[in-house]
Structures are given as C-alpha cells and as structure tokens.
Design an enzyme around this catalytic site. Sequence first.
Site, short mmCIF file in Angstrom:
data_model
loop_
_atom_site.label_atom_id
_atom_site.label_comp_id
_atom_site.label_asym_id
_atom_site.label_seq_id
_atom_site.Cartn_x
_atom_site.Cartn_y
_atom_site.Cartn_z
CB SER A 5 -3.34 1.67 -2.13
OG SER A 5 -3.15 0.77 -1.08
CG ASP B 185 4.49 0.97 -0.73
OD1 ASP B 185 4.16 0.49 0.38
OD2 ASP B 185 3.68 1.18 -1.65
CG HIS C 183 1.20 2.97 0.29
ND1 HIS C 183 1.37 1.91 -0.57
CD2 HIS C 183 -0.14 3.07 0.47
CE1 HIS C 183 0.20 1.39 -0.89
NE2 HIS C 183 -0.73 2.08 -0.28
#
Length: 691
Positions: A549, A634, A666
């Site tokens: 991320s 995602d 994600h």
Amino acid sequence: MKRTILSLLAAVSLAIPVYAAGYSDGNPTQQTSQSSMMTPEMLLTMARIGGFSLSPNGKQVVYSVSLPSIQDNKAKTQLFFVNSDGSGRKALTDGTRTAVSPRWIEDGKRIAYLTVIEGEMQLVSILPDGTDQRQVTRIPGGITGYLYSQDGKQLVYTADIKLPNEAKDRNPDLDKISGRVITDLMYKHWDEWVETAPHTFVASLAQQPITQGKDLLEGELFEAPMKPHSDESDIAITPDGKGIAYASRKKTGLEYSISTNSDIYYYDLTTGTTTNLTEGMMGYDTHPSFSPDGKYMTWCSMERDGYESDLIRLFLLDRTTGEKTYLTEGFEYNVEQPTWSQDGKSIYFIACVEAESHLYELTLKNKKIRRITQGQMDYVGFDLQGTTLVAARQSMLAPTDLYRIDLKKGTATAITKENESTLAQLGDIRCEKRWMNTTNGEKMLVWVLYPANFDASKKYPSILYCQGGPQSTISQFWSYRWNPRIMAENGYIVILPNRHGVPGFGKAWNEQISGDYGGQNMRDYLTAADEMKKESYIDPNGMGCVGASYGGFSVYWLAGHHEKRFNCFIAHAGIFNLEAQYLETEEKWFANWDMGGAPWEKSNATAQRTFATSPHLFVDKWDTPILIIHGERDYRILASQGMMAFDAARMHGVPTEMLLYPDENHWVLQPQNAVLWQRTFFRWLDRWLKK
C-alpha cells in the site's frame, strides 16, 4: 476509511485449531509438522481467534476460532467454551457450518451467534453446552451483525438493502445485462461495485424466527454501519430499550467521496423520529455507547472533515442538558473501543502509545487516565463484565490469545493457548526495540527482529519493512501476510521503522507526512537502513526493501532514490503514479488531504510538490531487481498501478516479476493464494539476498 482492531481481525480471520475434531486435511505441512522453521503452510494454518464474549457473571468465555484448509482453499469456523480461569475448554459447534460473532444472551442462559442457513447468514442461539439450537432470524438475504437490548426484548441487526440500478431500472426487458450505468462517484468501494448499502433494523424478539424488522433508515440510501469495515460496534441501544444510536455518513456520490463527516444519530423507538446528536462536529464520529444508567453517551470523534487519520478523541454527551465534554483532551493518542465500567464511573479503552497497544482506564470524575497493562505486546480487543476483563493479545512473536486481566495490578493470565504446540516447535526469535536519531533531530522507534540462534559474529541478510497507511503504526502486530516472525524464521534480520507519519508518537509526528510523501518519512527509511548497516552482522550487500500500500509506494520511490543501499525490492499494492492514483482511488477525501489537492490545481504548492515526487518520474534511476504484487479486485489502489510499474521496470531493463491476482483485493485472503504469496516473496528475497 480505516477500521481498526478486532472487527478487522475477525473480518479476515480464517483459522481454527488443528486439534479440533475432524479438521486435518492430511497436509504434512499443517501445524503438526515437526519443522523447526516456520513455513508458509505453518503460518497460514495457525489457529485464529475471532470474536469472543464474556458471560454476565464473568466466569465463562465463548469464542470463535477458524482454520483454513489449503487443500480445500476455504476455511471452517467453530465456537469454543472456556472458563475465565482457562479451564474446561470444549467445542460448542462441530465446524460443519460457519459459527461467528458469539454473544451471551438471556443473562447467560443462552449463546447467540451467526451461521449460514440455506446460503444466508442468520442468527441462532444455543444452550451453553451446545445443545438446543434455535433459529432467531430468517431474514431474506441474511444479516451481517446484531445486538440484543439489555432487557432481551428487542433485536437490532444489520443487513444490506439494494440500491437503484440505473441500467436494469431503465431496461426491465433485458434480464441478463451486465453493464452498469454510472452517474456519480462511489460506484466502487474497497473490493466491490457498490450495489447495496448496509442498514440498521430493529425487531421484537417475541416471535421467532424474525422474518422482518423496522428499517431505521427506511427510504434512505445512506450507510449505517458505514462501508467498508464498520460493524455493529457503531450501534448502541439505550439501557431502557427506548432508543438506538448509530453512526452514519448521510451522504452519497461525490459528496460522500470527499467527506469523512459522519454523525451519531438517535432513533426514538416510541416516536420513530431521528435526531443528529453531533450536529456541527465535522469529523468522523463513531462508536456510540450509553452509560449503565442511560444518562450519558460516549463516542469517538475526529475533529476535521476530510482527514481520516485525525486524532480519535473520546467525547461525553449529557443526554439531559446536551452538554458535550472532551474527555481525553491533552491525550495525543487514538482511543479505541471505549467501554463503560459497570458502576458508570470509569471508561476502559485501548490506545497505541509508542508502538504498543495497551488497556487504559479513564476516571470520569477527574478525567485522569491510567495505563493498566504493560509489556511488548498489543491488546486488540476486550470484553468487560463487572470487574472481570478478558482481552485478546498478540505480538510480533505470537498470534492472538485470550487473557484475563487483573484491573488493579495489570497482570495477565492466559485463558487460551491455541497455537502453543506450533510455537514450541520454532526457534527463539528475538524482537528488540531501538531508538534512532532522524535527520530532523527527533527520535524514531525501530523494531528489529533477529533470526533464531543469532550469532553476532556472522553476517545476515536483512529486510527493511515499509509501513502502509500511511498513518498506521508498526505496533506489536501479528499478520498472516506481512509477518515479521516468518521473515526472521527464514534467516533475515527484519528492520521495521516507525517513521514520521504514524500514530502513537504524538499528534505532530503523525501529521507530518500529509503533503510530504517523498520527504522526511523517506529520509527516515534511509536512516534506518544506514544505522543498521553500521552493525557488523548486517551483510552490506544483502539488504532488501519491502512494503504494501503506502509501503508499496515507498518501495517504488526508494527504487529511484536509494543509491545502491538495497539489493532487491518487493512492492505489494503500491502507488506508482500519484496523478493516476488521485483519480483512480475511490475515497477522494484521502487523496485530497494527503496529496494536498488535485493535479490540475497548478497554483496549489502542496499538491504540485506531492505529484512531483511520484515514483514513475524516477524510473530512469531504477537499477535494482523488483517484484510487484497486486490484486485486480483492489479498488483502493488499482492493479493498473502495479502493471505500470512492472512494464516500466521491464522496459528499463531491471530484473522484475509480477504476481497478479484476478480475485484478490488490497489483501490476499484465499488460503492457496496466501501460500503462493509467501512462497513467491521468499523465493525473490532468497534469490537476490542470500549468497
């Protein structure tokens, strides 16, 4: 919007104990393996405790545990009963059907939980010995969460309602269409196309099973609880059963996508009217809770609209006068899971301070805050009945177990030991806390994990871990993906810096990162790498850099600025092109706040400085092998970001691979995909870092 602690842990929980009857799938790499080093299969089949509930008399605990089958690529869950002194553990369900979210009801006479019936999640109840199952709900489409009123007469539950479908509504004769007509923002969120909204319902328990309840948001398209990670902890029933408080951001489309301004609403069950209790408070308001006498309500509140990582403050509402009191003023740490004491004189909560999450008590009379527990660990959830408190605890070295806490002494006594036999097979991994001087003259806490049988006279490969969030602490967490212990088990020294921009070190440290993505936090990473390379046992030619991320963004950025410090990179779900990310991500409030504004705002100095640090602008300096991982479901950071990075690395002649999942978000949640993730991760590290 980030959701923390046990609700998220339960949402992704996949495991139950291997010694539960009938759950061995014959895989020799399950927990029964005699390996002295943790393997991906061992990690991913460890027991995972989910929701738990303490009986009203404080003497028993019911909890859910799950275990995935790698062979079957799915998980089974089971409920267990144990006395609060750790004795008498027994199974309440056989694992043939899902069993989650257990709660004691009817003054401890029965236990309620969610299970799948005819393909839908419904509420059932059983006796404490596991017998006499009764179906409580038969709601079409199922339910997602529930609460019982204190008198046991009413059930509050959450369920999804269907939102208007432009394409189908305009073309009723086309019953097989798959196209979507999109007219506003928030058409996608986290990992789904937004076709439903969670609503809160109330129903009488006089007639069971319940087939229909009263929708508190009838005719509205808003969310309560709020997506993607909120749950029934954002709902509270008054002790007298006359009203319900709930958190909601009553916005849709563009307005929803740019705002974090939620409020606490009160629904009067007698009149059917709704009142906004936090009108004029512009931040994220959540987690309402009523005092035992019903005279007061506490809730968690952020101050500023659009800032999802603002300080989580604890407020008190006097329901008679309407006066609001900021209870934790001066306490610069996030308040999680505030819970009233039985006498209404104190509030217990969890807070992360200097990368350790502990239990605290706030005395209402003087607003003094007392830390209860100590140690290098994280408390991630708790339940309180009278003076008995049971908490879930984990660390970088051990997964979650339940403990009974002495509220005066702060000592903890283990109630469960779900993975004791597995952990006993493994080596002695050491986790060390270090403080390092940053380039701007401050102190940074860095966790360092050392392999088993560490010998300072030898040289070891190492991994610098870059945190996501970006405003998310590297605390004493346990993860089934980014797990520091398995990295150390595989022979690596693991370096985990709590760089600028994470909570738990005061408000200024947390807020520094906004609008400074390529700035001080990146210098902090380089500081950690350089300081560790001064140690004789660190192989100067064997340091990797990994992250997901925002940590993936950090990896991409460092790949163009590291000046030969690192020997390989791994980026999972990372941001590669900031301008594209601004328009691709769904929660625009985050992009506006953290990036400073839109890329077309040419006179906005903060925004232009942010976009000038985009990793894609520095690919010409990439010279180090990089592995890229991304999930195509995602919608927070689209898979196109990973694809762009892979294409750029390949075209620039940098050794690269990409692991792409068409059905993961994600995170990576499916058991076999999770094993593939770990195997690919270590194969890449070993290839470039181990000689």
